[in-house]
Write a protein that holds these residues in place. Sequence first.
Motif, short mmCIF file in Angstrom:
data_model
loop_
_atom_site.label_atom_id
_atom_site.label_comp_id
_atom_site.label_asym_id
_atom_site.label_seq_id
_atom_site.Cartn_x
_atom_site.Cartn_y
_atom_site.Cartn_z
N SER A 183 0.82 -1.21 0.00
CA SER A 183 0.00 0.00 0.00
C SER A 183 0.86 1.26 0.00
CB SER A 183 -0.92 -0.01 1.22
OG SER A 183 -1.79 1.10 1.19
N GLN A 184 1.90 1.27 0.83
CA GLN A 184 2.75 2.47 0.93
C GLN A 184 3.65 2.63 -0.29
OE1 GLN A 184 4.12 3.09 5.27
NE2 GLN A 184 3.38 0.98 5.24
N MET A 185 4.19 1.52 -0.79
CA MET A 185 5.04 1.57 -1.98
C MET A 185 4.22 1.99 -3.21
SD MET A 185 8.19 0.94 -1.22
CE MET A 185 7.85 1.84 0.28
N ASN A 186 2.99 1.53 -3.26
CA ASN A 186 2.14 1.87 -4.39
C ASN A 186 1.80 3.36 -4.39
OD1 ASN A 186 0.62 0.81 -6.72
ND2 ASN A 186 -1.17 1.54 -5.58
N PHE A 187 1.76 3.96 -3.20
CA PHE A 187 1.50 5.40 -3.13
C PHE A 187 2.68 6.20 -3.68
CE2 PHE A 187 2.07 9.44 -0.88
CZ PHE A 187 0.91 10.09 -1.26
N ILE A 188 3.91 5.85 -3.28
CA ILE A 188 5.06 6.66 -3.71
C ILE A 188 5.50 6.35 -5.13
CG2 ILE A 188 5.95 7.12 -1.40
CD1 ILE A 188 7.94 4.86 -1.77
N ASN A 189 5.38 5.08 -5.56
CA ASN A 189 5.76 4.69 -6.92
C ASN A 189 4.68 3.77 -7.46
OD1 ASN A 189 8.39 5.97 -7.11
ND2 ASN A 189 9.15 4.42 -5.70
N ARG A 190 3.67 4.38 -8.07
CA ARG A 190 2.50 3.62 -8.53
C ARG A 190 2.93 2.48 -9.45
NH1 ARG A 190 -2.93 5.23 -9.39
NH2 ARG A 190 -2.50 6.84 -7.82
N GLY A 191 2.48 1.26 -9.11
CA GLY A 191 2.78 0.11 -9.95
C GLY A 191 4.10 -0.56 -9.65
#
Length: 978
Positions: A683-691
């Motif tokens: 969830s957090q990684m997807n926020f900063i670097n989508r995909g």
Amino acid sequence: MKVASEKPFEIVYSLFSHEFLGILFESFAVQLDEKGRLSFAYQNISYKNAREFEGGIDDTDLELIRLMDSMQQEAIIKKFNVKNNKPKEFLRKVFEEGQQTQANKEIQKLIEDRLEITRAKILEKIKHKRLFEMGNDGNPVWKEIEIMPEKASVLFHFRRNEENTHYFPTIKYKSEKLEWQYKGSYLICHQPAWLVVDSRLFSFEKDVDGKKLLPFLNKKFIVIPKKVEESYYQKFVTQLLASFDVFAKGFEIKVERSDPQPILFLGDLPGNPTVDMFGKNTGIEEEEKMVFDLRFTYGDYTFRADQAKPTNVELEKNGDDYTFHKVVRDLDRETYYGDFLKSKGLPVRNGRFSMSKREAYDWIINHRPGLDELGIKIHQTSQDKGKKYFIGSAKINVKIHEKIDWFDVEATVTFGEYEISFLKFRKLLMKGKTEIQLPNDEVAIIPKSWFVNYGEIFSFMEEKEAEQGNFKLKKHHIALAQELEKGNLIKLSLSERLKKLKDFSSIDDYALSHYFKGTLRPYQKAGYNWMRFLNEYNFGGCLADDMGLGKTVQTLALLAMEKERSEGTTSLLVMPTSLIYNWELEAKKFTPKLRILIYTGTQRIKDCSQFGRYDLVLTSYGIARLDIEILKEFYFNYIILDESQAIKNPDSIISKAVIQLKSNHKLILTGTPVENGTMDLWSQMNFINRGLLGGQTAFKKQFLMPIEKKNDTDKIGKLNAMIKPFILRRLKSQVATDLPEKVVNVQYSTMTSEQESAYEDVKAYYRDKIIDELSIPGVSKKSLTLLRGLTQLRQLANHPKMVDEGYTGDSGKLEDVTYMVKSTVSEGHKVLIFSQFVRHLAIVKEFLCQEQIPFAYLDGATKDRQAQVTRFQEDPNIQVFLISLKAGGVGLNLTKAEYVFLLDPWWNPAVESQAIDRAHRIGQQNKVIIYKFITRNTVEEKIMALQERKMALAGELISTEESFIKSLSQEDISALLA
């Protein structure tokens, strides 16, 4: 006659013929005369008395004597003579035909086999000893037998004519023909043959069986009649040819000597329907198996690997002509091929090996280059439902080139001579399909390793618009690309600067902005450099340093530079409500030129156009959730989430809200990026670097399930590699050398609405009461009322339950304290928690019990003070120590603590220092980080301000609450109760 062991003697061996047992050996000690010759004085020796002659006996003699003892008649019959008959009587009964039963015949066979084995062992060891024939009078040295040092050779002859075939052997020793027939020659041993000729003992190459020589001791040849020759050739001559040298006239012998050609035969082994415990067919088919069968071809002949004979002979009859085909196999080379296949996971050396069809073709494709290099061919012996499977070489080549905002991907997939459309191939791989149709109608199996190695990176590729079949990869997948490059799975073209992202410590040093007022510690400067580097490449980042290491100041340094570099842009900082005031104070301290908008409260102006007038907008997760329709209309420079674990659940409303926000750059701050599970990270990684980690469903399948259910270390490694460039985490222990001895932080908390209401009621009551009392002469009553009022207000600032047991609401400070306790404990640190209110400690204690966090406890009523200290100091499971101010202010040595939480401000900062020094004292190896919890807009905040002013004037004269109260002017009192 006895032999004197103290006089010269020699150990010799003698053979004699036993009536029933054939040739036996005995050992003797023979006295030597004055000229060193064997005398007539001799003594039979056994293993029991051999030690008497140890001066002339070596280890080989001892072993020979033991073996000869074992073949004497008493020893040989011991196992079978259950009735204890005399040896001669027992042997006569066993060996004389008139008395033989089937049981006796079996005993005779066992005895003869045992004697033959013993003779062979003796003859192998006796080569360098003296051997004699025993005389009829029992003289053991009657006739010496010379043991020939080299082996003789036997050539078997066949001469076929129109009527019969003559068969006979000839013997050569050192290339000279040996005359051995009609000369009283005899065989000592048959298997292998040891032949005595003219008192010379011969052994033979190729371990010739003595039974093949025995008929010719007194016969020139054997005649095979014409009528039985075919049967004789098939049964006897083929076996003889397989093991020995043969010279023939009248038929042909063809010898094939060549290198073996290894062939892997691949055939079906159909699965069978399973049967349940009642014998009923369940109708469920087992997975279809394929069988590998290793064979070797020599010319026109093929042999299975498990039929490992040095030679194979086949007879061919054509009319009246016979041809023997003899194939000499290279078993060492065959073994080499078998061992190679075994090393590749295919143990077929000793026969067949089966595996599932999927695994079988997968194995072939993966190992085809190695098979081709060694010349190992594959032959399919069956077809599957009309399908013909491809068993050639399969290759995949992936090249990734860096572009400005993405990577270009070039990929080719070939099966043999056919190149497959990458677009088609990728679709099949993504769907988990294992078979692909080739142009020649063969079916190729996609190797399992391709799914494992390329599954993730293929799923992250995006097809270029207007360029069907051409793919690109977002730059934030650099780590995955680098990991594949490290395994030689792809070719990666990167700029030198981007290569540095593998190790952020080699990133360039960036200057700080003149808008930043402060000093960064070395590790903080490294964090600032890392964030600047990510900024240049439009990567999002997660600053995940331990609590207390300065994530706030590093972020402010970055925002100061953004004001300088991107004047006119606005950044958004979202955080828990309780942290807004802390951020505001820190920003004023380190970046006073930043124009800041606090976007919270019921009076906020819900208009995004106002954001453009500020450098930084501070808001809470709650407001972001409520005002997402307003916030998402504005394009921010940076969106920064503090305590980003707030969005760990991707299905939560706040997660779905913040993902809609738009910006140039994204940054998250957290001390605990993973709290509950792997999905927190997605969830957090997807926020900063989508995909970055793919879609939620794909992530669960590719990473979450293998990691959490199977503890798949390969998946853990791959996931770590993918996120590593974008997470910067420094533990307190790692940067200890960069930290001062003590780091003091003030943590401001915001009251909940219920707490604020309770506080305001009490404050109004005491304000009115004290104002009334101010008009009364004297200050004693006023001081008492003020002290009581200030104490109640301080307790309310902590938690209203300290004043009102019936209070059911929450406390802003308790929420902050419990959150930070959990964070500290999860990071493996030890923390001291001080309060001057035992009731406050009781509330924290209740929380620790609910969370099942073990702790030590000390207040004025504690009897086992030292035991509590020892538990905290020595037990790694005890990470929390609750201590009341009066009980723990002095006399404690708590050097294991790394954090100190001061739950409420004290009148005298010197007392605070004493509490801090419980942890920070001689013997402390840890740097100590202190958090002072202050509730905003309460008497706590105002006491702090007064403390600073009073202490600046009076030093440390104010040491008690009473003296502090007495020092207050009417103006001070009004300020406290305002």
